[in-house]
Design a protein around this motif. Structure first.
Motif, PDB file in Angstrom:
ATOM      1  N   LEU A   1       5.165  50.827-131.949  1.00 38.61           N
ATOM      2  CA  LEU A   1       3.944  51.595-131.670  1.00 38.61           C
ATOM      3  C   LEU A   1       3.930  52.915-132.430  1.00 38.61           C
ATOM      4  O   LEU A   1       2.869  53.364-132.885  1.00 38.61           O
ATOM      5  N   LEU A   2       5.116  53.531-132.608  1.00 35.49           N
ATOM      6  CA  LEU A   2       5.157  54.757-133.421  1.00 35.49           C
ATOM      7  C   LEU A   2       4.780  54.437-134.864  1.00 35.49           C
ATOM      8  O   LEU A   2       4.045  55.173-135.510  1.00 35.49           O
ATOM      9  N   ALA A   3       5.263  53.294-135.349  1.00 37.18           N
ATOM     10  CA  ALA A   3       4.924  52.885-136.724  1.00 37.18           C
ATOM     11  C   ALA A   3       3.416  52.667-136.840  1.00 37.18           C
ATOM     12  O   ALA A   3       2.773  53.119-137.790  1.00 37.18           O
ATOM     13  N   ARG A   4       2.821  51.996-135.839  1.00 35.46           N
ATOM     14  CA  ARG A   4       1.375  51.781-135.889  1.00 35.46           C
ATOM     15  C   ARG A   4       0.631  53.110-135.783  1.00 35.46           C
ATOM     16  O   ARG A   4      -0.387  53.319-136.437  1.00 35.46           O
ATOM     17  N   GLY A   5       1.158  54.015-134.933  1.00 34.46           N
ATOM     18  CA  GLY A   5       0.529  55.336-134.806  1.00 34.46           C
ATOM     19  C   GLY A   5       0.449  56.036-136.146  1.00 34.46           C
ATOM     20  O   GLY A   5      -0.574  56.630-136.497  1.00 34.46           O
ATOM     21  N   HIS A   6       1.543  55.945-136.923  1.00 36.01           N
ATOM     22  CA  HIS A   6       1.549  56.589-138.243  1.00 36.01           C
ATOM     23  C   HIS A   6       0.555  55.930-139.179  1.00 36.01           C
ATOM     24  O   HIS A   6      -0.138  56.582-139.938  1.00 36.01           O
ATOM     25  N   GLU A   7       0.474  54.589-139.091  1.00 30.79           N
ATOM     26  CA  GLU A   7      -0.385  53.860-140.039  1.00 30.79           C
ATOM     27  C   GLU A   7      -1.859  53.921-139.664  1.00 30.79           C
ATOM     28  O   GLU A   7      -2.722  54.074-140.517  1.00 30.79           O
ATOM     29  N   GLU A   8      -2.156  53.743-138.370  1.00 33.65           N
ATOM     30  CA  GLU A   8      -3.557  53.559-137.966  1.00 33.65           C
ATOM     31  C   GLU A   8      -4.124  54.734-137.192  1.00 33.65           C
ATOM     32  O   GLU A   8      -5.332  54.804-136.963  1.00 33.65           O
ATOM     33  N   GLY A   9      -3.241  55.636-136.720  1.00 34.68           N
ATOM     34  CA  GLY A   9      -3.717  56.828-136.026  1.00 34.68           C
ATOM     35  C   GLY A   9      -4.371  56.548-134.679  1.00 34.68           C
ATOM     36  O   GLY A   9      -5.264  57.281-134.271  1.00 34.68           O
TER      37      GLY A   9
ATOM     38  N   ASP B   1      -0.984  56.208-129.452  1.00 32.33           N
ATOM     39  CA  ASP B   1       0.302  55.801-130.031  1.00 32.33           C
ATOM     40  C   ASP B   1       1.190  56.998-130.371  1.00 32.33           C
ATOM     41  O   ASP B   1       1.844  57.033-131.419  1.00 32.33           O
ATOM     42  N   THR B   2       1.227  58.016-129.516  1.00 33.66           N
ATOM     43  CA  THR B   2       2.178  59.110-129.696  1.00 33.66           C
ATOM     44  C   THR B   2       3.367  58.832-128.778  1.00 33.66           C
ATOM     45  O   THR B   2       3.209  58.105-127.783  1.00 33.66           O
ATOM     46  N   GLU B   3       4.530  59.427-129.088  1.00 33.62           N
ATOM     47  CA  GLU B   3       5.733  59.045-128.327  1.00 33.62           C
ATOM     48  C   GLU B   3       5.556  59.261-126.821  1.00 33.62           C
ATOM     49  O   GLU B   3       5.870  58.380-126.022  1.00 33.62           O
ATOM     50  N   GLU B   4       5.012  60.415-126.440  1.00 32.41           N
ATOM     51  CA  GLU B   4       4.881  60.718-125.003  1.00 32.41           C
ATOM     52  C   GLU B   4       3.944  59.706-124.323  1.00 32.41           C
ATOM     53  O   GLU B   4       4.224  59.208-123.230  1.00 32.41           O
ATOM     54  N   THR B   5       2.836  59.414-124.985  1.00 34.86           N
ATOM     55  CA  THR B   5       1.853  58.491-124.392  1.00 34.86           C
ATOM     56  C   THR B   5       2.401  57.065-124.360  1.00 34.86           C
ATOM     57  O   THR B   5       2.181  56.323-123.399  1.00 34.86           O
TER      58      THR B   5
ATOM     59  N   ILE C   1      -9.174  58.669-120.320  1.00 37.06           N
ATOM     60  CA  ILE C   1      -8.185  57.841-119.604  1.00 37.06           C
ATOM     61  C   ILE C   1      -7.352  57.048-120.615  1.00 37.06           C
ATOM     62  O   ILE C   1      -6.119  57.027-120.555  1.00 37.06           O
ATOM     63  N   VAL C   2      -8.041  56.415-121.573  1.00 35.54           N
ATOM     64  CA  VAL C   2      -7.336  55.593-122.570  1.00 35.54           C
ATOM     65  C   VAL C   2      -6.478  56.494-123.464  1.00 35.54           C
ATOM     66  O   VAL C   2      -5.321  56.162-123.770  1.00 35.54           O
ATOM     67  N   ALA C   3      -6.998  57.646-123.854  1.00 30.34           N
ATOM     68  CA  ALA C   3      -6.242  58.550-124.738  1.00 30.34           C
ATOM     69  C   ALA C   3      -4.958  59.027-124.059  1.00 30.34           C
ATOM     70  O   ALA C   3      -3.936  59.208-124.713  1.00 30.34           O
ATOM     71  N   ARG C   4      -4.993  59.189-122.724  1.00 32.97           N
ATOM     72  CA  ARG C   4      -3.787  59.624-121.984  1.00 32.97           C
ATOM     73  C   ARG C   4      -2.814  58.474-121.773  1.00 32.97           C
ATOM     74  O   ARG C   4      -1.708  58.666-121.292  1.00 32.97           O
TER      75      ARG C   4
END
Ligand code: AP5
Length: 196
Positions: free
Chosen positions: A126-134, A138-142, A54-57
């Motif tokens: 959030l995209l920046a954090r996605g790149h840094e922390e994975g 934090d993907t664009e669609e999500t 649920i959280v991952a989606r």
């Protein structure tokens, strides 16, 4: 008596960042629903396994699971002298449940600080954090899905708390320290009104 603060804002608006600073400055316990879910998922608890997908989606965890997880931490934080809630409540149902828990504990919310940030900036952060922390959500669609859910399910809480006279809106689209100065001013005003 300690303070009871709620941080309200879209994903990426700075709730976690500002809640940690409030907790430090006003000696409150920081209760973050997202952080608690991530600890459960990391530790592989039964609750963590139930919410992982649920959280991952980027979907909202059902209210009953949220309350099951948060009841004890909120009770403990109130006993420790006050709290700042970050990421909860997130639906009207959760807001009503939070009110009932607070009533049970004999406390009231002193201020709800709402951080206003435009969507483009939220997505950028959030995209920046996605790149840094994975972080998997934090993907664009999500991120866009989380923002839609914020509009649908969480934005109505602004009106709910405005009607109750506890809402303080802060422009969150500024450097972190400037946002903190406004957030602290809102909390200090609430503390003064309460006579702390
Ligand atoms: P949660 O962890 O609460 O995620 P969120 O609301 O999407 O919030 P974020 O952590 O993404 O952002 P934030 O507002 O805390 O900002 P932050 O300070 O981190 O929830 C995750 C998931 O758990 C949910 O999607 C849901 O599935 C589930 N969940 C949690 N609570 C739930 C509930 N009550 N009900 C149902 N489901 C629930 O900052 C973001 C980034 O921006 C950071 O990199 C930070 O460094 C940066 N930043 C912060 N402030 C600034 C600034 N002023 N300028 C520039 N950058 C900044």
């Amino acid at each position: 008596m300690g303070l009871h603060v709620i941080l309200l804002g879209a994903p990426g608006s700075g709730k976690g960042t500002q809640a940690a600073r409030i907790a430090d400055r006003f000696e409150l316990v920081h209760v973050s629903s997202g952080d608690l879910f991530r600890v459960h998922m990391r530790d592989g608890t039964e609750l963590g396994r139930r919410v992982r997908d649920i959280v991952a989606r980027g979907d909202l965890v059902p209210d009953d699971i949220v309350l099951e997880m948060l009841h004890q931490p909120v009770v403990e934080a109130a006993a420790a002298g006050g709290y700042v809630l970050d990421g909860f409540p997130r639906t009207l149902e959760q807001a009503r449940a939070a009110y009932e828990i607070a009533k049970e504990l004999g406390v009231v919310v002193d201020v709800v600080v709402a951080l206003d940030v435009p969507d483009d900036e939220l997505v950028r952060r959030l995209l920046a954090r996605g790149h840094e922390e994975g972080r998997p959500d934090d993907t664009e669609e999500t991120i866009r899905h989380r923002l839609r859910l914020f509009d649908e399910c969480t934005r109505p809480l602004l009106e709910y708390y405005r009607e109750r006279g506890v809402l303080a809106r802060v422009d969150g689209n500024r450097p972190v320290d400037e946002v903190t100065a406004s957030v602290f001013a809102a909390v200090e005003a609430a503390a003064a009104a309460k006579g702390d």
